[in-house]
Enzyme design. Structure first.
Site, PDB file in Angstrom:
ATOM      1  N   ASN A   1      70.374  58.886 -12.263  1.00 38.53           N
ATOM      2  CA  ASN A   1      70.203  58.702 -10.826  1.00 38.53           C
ATOM      3  C   ASN A   1      70.179  60.016 -10.044  1.00 38.53           C
ATOM      4  O   ASN A   1      70.121  59.999  -8.822  1.00 38.53           O
ATOM      5  CB  ASN A   1      71.269  57.732 -10.294  1.00 38.53           C
ATOM      6  CG  ASN A   1      71.009  56.322 -10.819  1.00 38.53           C
ATOM      7  OD1 ASN A   1      69.955  56.051 -11.403  1.00 38.53           O
ATOM      8  ND2 ASN A   1      71.972  55.424 -10.634  1.00 38.53           N
TER       9      ASN A   1
ATOM     10  N   CYS B   1      65.624  47.174 -11.966  1.00 40.97           N
ATOM     11  CA  CYS B   1      66.336  45.997 -12.456  1.00 40.97           C
ATOM     12  C   CYS B   1      66.275  44.860 -11.456  1.00 40.97           C
ATOM     13  O   CYS B   1      66.331  45.078 -10.251  1.00 40.97           O
ATOM     14  CB  CYS B   1      67.795  46.363 -12.734  1.00 40.97           C
ATOM     15  SG  CYS B   1      67.986  47.440 -14.157  1.00 40.97           S
TER      16      CYS B   1
ATOM     17  N   ARG C   1      61.852  52.148  -9.680  1.00 44.52           N
ATOM     18  CA  ARG C   1      61.973  52.168  -8.220  1.00 44.52           C
ATOM     19  C   ARG C   1      61.775  53.568  -7.651  1.00 44.52           C
ATOM     20  O   ARG C   1      61.735  53.750  -6.440  1.00 44.52           O
ATOM     21  CB  ARG C   1      63.343  51.646  -7.797  1.00 44.52           C
ATOM     22  CG  ARG C   1      63.539  50.183  -8.115  1.00 44.52           C
ATOM     23  CD  ARG C   1      64.812  49.665  -7.555  1.00 44.52           C
ATOM     24  NE  ARG C   1      64.900  49.802  -6.122  1.00 44.52           N
ATOM     25  CZ  ARG C   1      64.257  49.039  -5.254  1.00 44.52           C
ATOM     26  NH1 ARG C   1      63.458  48.103  -5.650  1.00 44.52           N
ATOM     27  NH2 ARG C   1      64.411  49.234  -3.958  1.00 44.52           N
TER      28      ARG C   1
HETATM   29  N1  EPU Z   1      68.967  47.861   0.569  1.00 46.09           N
HETATM   30  C1  EPU Z   1      68.291  47.230   1.567  1.00 46.09           C
HETATM   31  N2  EPU Z   1      67.165  47.842   2.063  1.00 46.09           N
HETATM   32  C2  EPU Z   1      66.707  49.042   1.606  1.00 46.09           C
HETATM   33  C3  EPU Z   1      67.432  49.697   0.579  1.00 46.09           C
HETATM   34  C4  EPU Z   1      68.562  49.080   0.071  1.00 46.09           C
HETATM   35  O1  EPU Z   1      68.652  46.145   2.011  1.00 46.09           O
HETATM   36  O2  EPU Z   1      65.676  49.536   2.104  1.00 46.09           O
HETATM   37  C5  EPU Z   1      70.160  47.208  -0.014  1.00 46.09           C
HETATM   38  C6  EPU Z   1      69.907  46.828  -1.476  1.00 46.09           C
HETATM   39  O3  EPU Z   1      69.215  45.614  -1.586  1.00 46.09           O
HETATM   40  C7  EPU Z   1      71.298  46.756  -2.030  1.00 46.09           C
HETATM   41  C8  EPU Z   1      72.031  47.856  -1.253  1.00 46.09           C
HETATM   42  O4  EPU Z   1      71.239  48.125  -0.092  1.00 46.09           O
HETATM   43  O5  EPU Z   1      71.873  45.519  -1.760  1.00 46.09           O
HETATM   44  C9  EPU Z   1      72.238  49.127  -2.004  1.00 46.09           C
HETATM   45  O6  EPU Z   1      71.010  49.652  -2.467  1.00 46.09           O
HETATM   46  P1  EPU Z   1      70.778  51.200  -2.674  1.00 46.09           P
HETATM   47  O7  EPU Z   1      69.580  51.605  -1.892  1.00 46.09           O
HETATM   48  O8  EPU Z   1      72.038  51.929  -2.446  1.00 46.09           O
HETATM   49  O9  EPU Z   1      70.436  51.272  -4.222  1.00 46.09           O
HETATM   50  P2  EPU Z   1      69.217  52.005  -4.921  1.00 46.09           P
HETATM   51  O10 EPU Z   1      68.994  53.338  -4.339  1.00 46.09           O
HETATM   52  O11 EPU Z   1      68.050  51.065  -5.025  1.00 46.09           O
HETATM   53  C10 EPU Z   1      70.683  53.235  -6.670  1.00 46.09           C
HETATM   54  C11 EPU Z   1      70.717  53.301  -8.163  1.00 46.09           C
HETATM   55  C12 EPU Z   1      71.302  52.018  -8.700  1.00 46.09           C
HETATM   56  C13 EPU Z   1      72.703  51.854  -8.133  1.00 46.09           C
HETATM   57  C14 EPU Z   1      72.647  51.870  -6.610  1.00 46.09           C
HETATM   58  C15 EPU Z   1      74.027  51.817  -5.980  1.00 46.09           C
HETATM   59  C16 EPU Z   1      68.819  54.682  -8.673  1.00 46.09           C
HETATM   60  C17 EPU Z   1      67.480  54.789  -9.265  1.00 46.09           C
HETATM   61  N3  EPU Z   1      69.362  53.477  -8.652  1.00 46.09           N
HETATM   62  O12 EPU Z   1      69.814  52.151  -6.361  1.00 46.09           O
HETATM   63  O13 EPU Z   1      71.370  52.171 -10.090  1.00 46.09           O
HETATM   64  O14 EPU Z   1      73.237  50.645  -8.578  1.00 46.09           O
HETATM   65  O15 EPU Z   1      71.994  53.067  -6.158  1.00 46.09           O
HETATM   66  O16 EPU Z   1      74.775  52.913  -6.363  1.00 46.09           O
HETATM   67  O17 EPU Z   1      69.416  55.678  -8.249  1.00 46.09           O
HETATM   68  C18 EPU Z   1      71.368  51.511 -12.284  1.00 46.09           C
HETATM   69  O18 EPU Z   1      71.517  52.710 -12.556  1.00 46.09           O
HETATM   70  O19 EPU Z   1      71.452  50.582 -13.140  1.00 46.09           O
HETATM   71  C19 EPU Z   1      71.093  51.137 -10.918  1.00 46.09           C
HETATM   72  C20 EPU Z   1      70.656  49.929 -10.551  1.00 46.09           C
END
Ligand code: EPU
Length: 460
Positions: free
Chosen positions: A46, A143, A119
């Site tokens: 990440n 995922c 993503r």
């Molecule tokens: N969310 C929204 N709108 C948006 C963006 C996010 O509603 O525009 C919501 C999401 O649906 C979720 C929450 O905010 O309910 C958190 O999402 P976040 O944006 O923080 O997650 P992400 O950036 O998509 C990253 C990691 C994830 C990890 C999360 C939380 C990467 C590529 N992915 O996802 O990692 O779980 O932050 O720390 O950096 C994994 O490694 O298995 C994984 C899923």
């Protein structure tokens, strides 16, 4: 049992490649014995993928070190190459040289080839808008753990002056007049949206103030990357990040922060199987919250200069955990922890508050003998902090329950890892299908399983 197929990058090269038809998608696992040994944890998935995108912003080449050999990195590499970035492997294993000096708009078909695979492409928006004045982002993958909308990203980009057009195949963006600094408050401290703002604001005209930002260690490491490139970024208490845009950035030379999610996964594997695993490369500072829970659950750890040794203390004890944004207990830690909690004496509760659908994997654990009930609306319990999100779910884990082998299909990255650990903790033989997903985030997975004495073979 004997391992039939190696990870291509097995550190020892000792594995026999006997099943040419095997794709590494199906594992047959014989469980019931402790995992003991040493695994090396390298750069964080990440962070590495985001730092690769940041290289697009430089006017000279970048060097990224300790890049994990995982499929998410391959997807980002291909996308960068599709945009004319030259990506070469360095002499030191896990090093990438990224030269963006000939970056161009990619052909739609090349971008489309990666639709649904990851993503990370959403984070190309800001850098491509700065570089080319336009961007096309395919439908996103990652995922299936909830809706995973991108509204925060698109709202932020609009704030910077981007024009966003949604098409059936993806999103087209343009910035005919360039991008300017913005005042942005995120509705939730989203990791991805914070990265989006950082990668866009560093070269926007003027100052950007981001409130309610995510402050995960991987984000701090991305800030370090951007500062090496010439960016001016400061952060204040209460999740406020200030970015002063600069007209140009150079390349960077950076070693990725270690993967604390992978470290936590192996720690839970030791706990679940009553094993003893030294995770080389793990650091205490970024894992404080995890270590507290690990200890409360009956785990024991020794922190060394070059890693952390994890094992069981006495009996496993039930815990109550609520996932949260950093510095809370990460959502990516709960799945392997839940496997260990099936062996704890008593009732544990895990509240998932980050994603709306990240406890579905527990159904397969029940098939293996666990007693886990998922409450879709969470639980109102004494001792809990006030829930901040409407989308929480709770898993109630009653233990200890002996686990037995079963035929299970990996649903997502962390859930999949937890199935493998459950199969290794279970008596008898299990078949775990769709294991390829696990390689999105765990490098040299089979070689590491081998290194801790797992009894498995690749059967398809
Ligand atoms: N969310 C929204 N709108 C948006 C963006 C996010 O509603 O525009 C919501 C999401 O649906 C979720 C929450 O905010 O309910 C958190 O999402 P976040 O944006 O923080 O997650 P992400 O950036 O998509 C990253 C990691 C994830 C990890 C999360 C939380 C990467 C590529 N992915 O996802 O990692 O779980 O932050 O720390 O950096 C994994 O490694 O298995 C994984 C899923």
């Amino acid at each position: 049992m004997k391992t039939l197929l190696s990870d291509a990058a097995s550190p020892t090269g000792e594995h026999e490649i006997a099943a040419t038809e095997a794709t590494g998608e199906i594992l047959s696992i014989r469980g019931g014995r402790p995992l003991r040994g040493r695994v090396d944890v390298k750069g964080a998935k990440n962070l590495a993928t985001k730092a690769m995108v940041a290289a697009l912003l430089g006017e000279s080449a970048s060097i990224l070190r300790d890049v994990p050999d995982i499929s998410d990195v391959k997807v980002v590499r291909s996308l960068l190459e599709a945009h004319g970035v030259r990506v070469d492997d360095g002499d030191e294993p896990g090093t990438l040289h990224l030269d963006p000096r000939d970056a161009v708009s990619a052909h739609m078909e090349e971008i489309d080839a990666h639709a649904g695979a990851s993503r990370i492409p959403i984070l190309f928006c800001g850098p491509l808008l700065h570089l080319l004045g336009q961007a096309f982002i395919p439908d996103l993958g990652g995922c299936r753990i909830g809706d995973r909308p991108i509204n925060f990203h698109l709202d932020a980009l609009r704030n910077f002056g981007a024009v966003v057009e949604k098409l059936p195949s993806g999103i087209r963006l343009s910035a005919p007049d360039g991008l300017h600094g913005a005042n942005i408050e995120l509705p939730y401290p989203s990791v991805g949206a914070t990265e989006q703002v950082l990668l866009t604001a560093v070269r926007a005209r003027g100052v950007t103030e981001l409130r309610n930002a995510a402050i995960e260690p991987e984000i701090m490491d991305l800030i370090a990357v951007l500062q090496k490139m010439g960016a001016i970024i400061s952060y204040e208490p209460n999740r406020v990040i200030l970015i002063e845009g600069v007209p140009s950035l150079s390349g960077y030379d950076h070693r990725c922060i270690f993967d604390r999610n992978e470290a936590a996964s192996w720690a839970c594997a030791a706990l679940a199987t009553d094993g003893d695993i030294f995770v080389s490369g793990a650091r205490q500072q970024e894992m404080l919250t995890f270590l507290n829970v690990f200890r409360k659950a009956g785990g024991s750890f020794d922190i060394g200069e070059d890693g952390i040794r994890f094992r069981r203390g006495d009996a496993l004890r039930p815990v109550m955990v609520e996932t949260d944004v950093h510095p809370g207990f990460m959502t990516d830690w709960q799945q392997p922890l839940i496997v260990a909690l099936t062996q704890a004496q008593g009732r544990s509760v895990v509240h998932e508050t980050v994603y709306e659908n990240r406890l579905g994997f527990t159904a397969a654990l029940n098939k293996m003998g666990a007693d886990i009930q998922v409450h879709a609306q969470g639980l109102d319990m004494p001792g809990r902090r006030v829930p901040r999100r409407a989308l929480e779910q709770a898993a109630v884990i009653n233990g200890p329950t002996p686990l037995h082998g079963a035929d299970v299909v990996v649903p997502d990255l962390r859930g999949g890892y937890s199935y493998v650990i459950a199969a290794l903790a279970a008596e008898g033989e299990s078949t775990v299908r769709n294991v390829g997903i696990i390689r999105r985030g765990y490098e040299k997975f089979f070689a590491k399983l081998d290194a801790v004495g797992a009894d498995f073979r690749v059967v398809g």
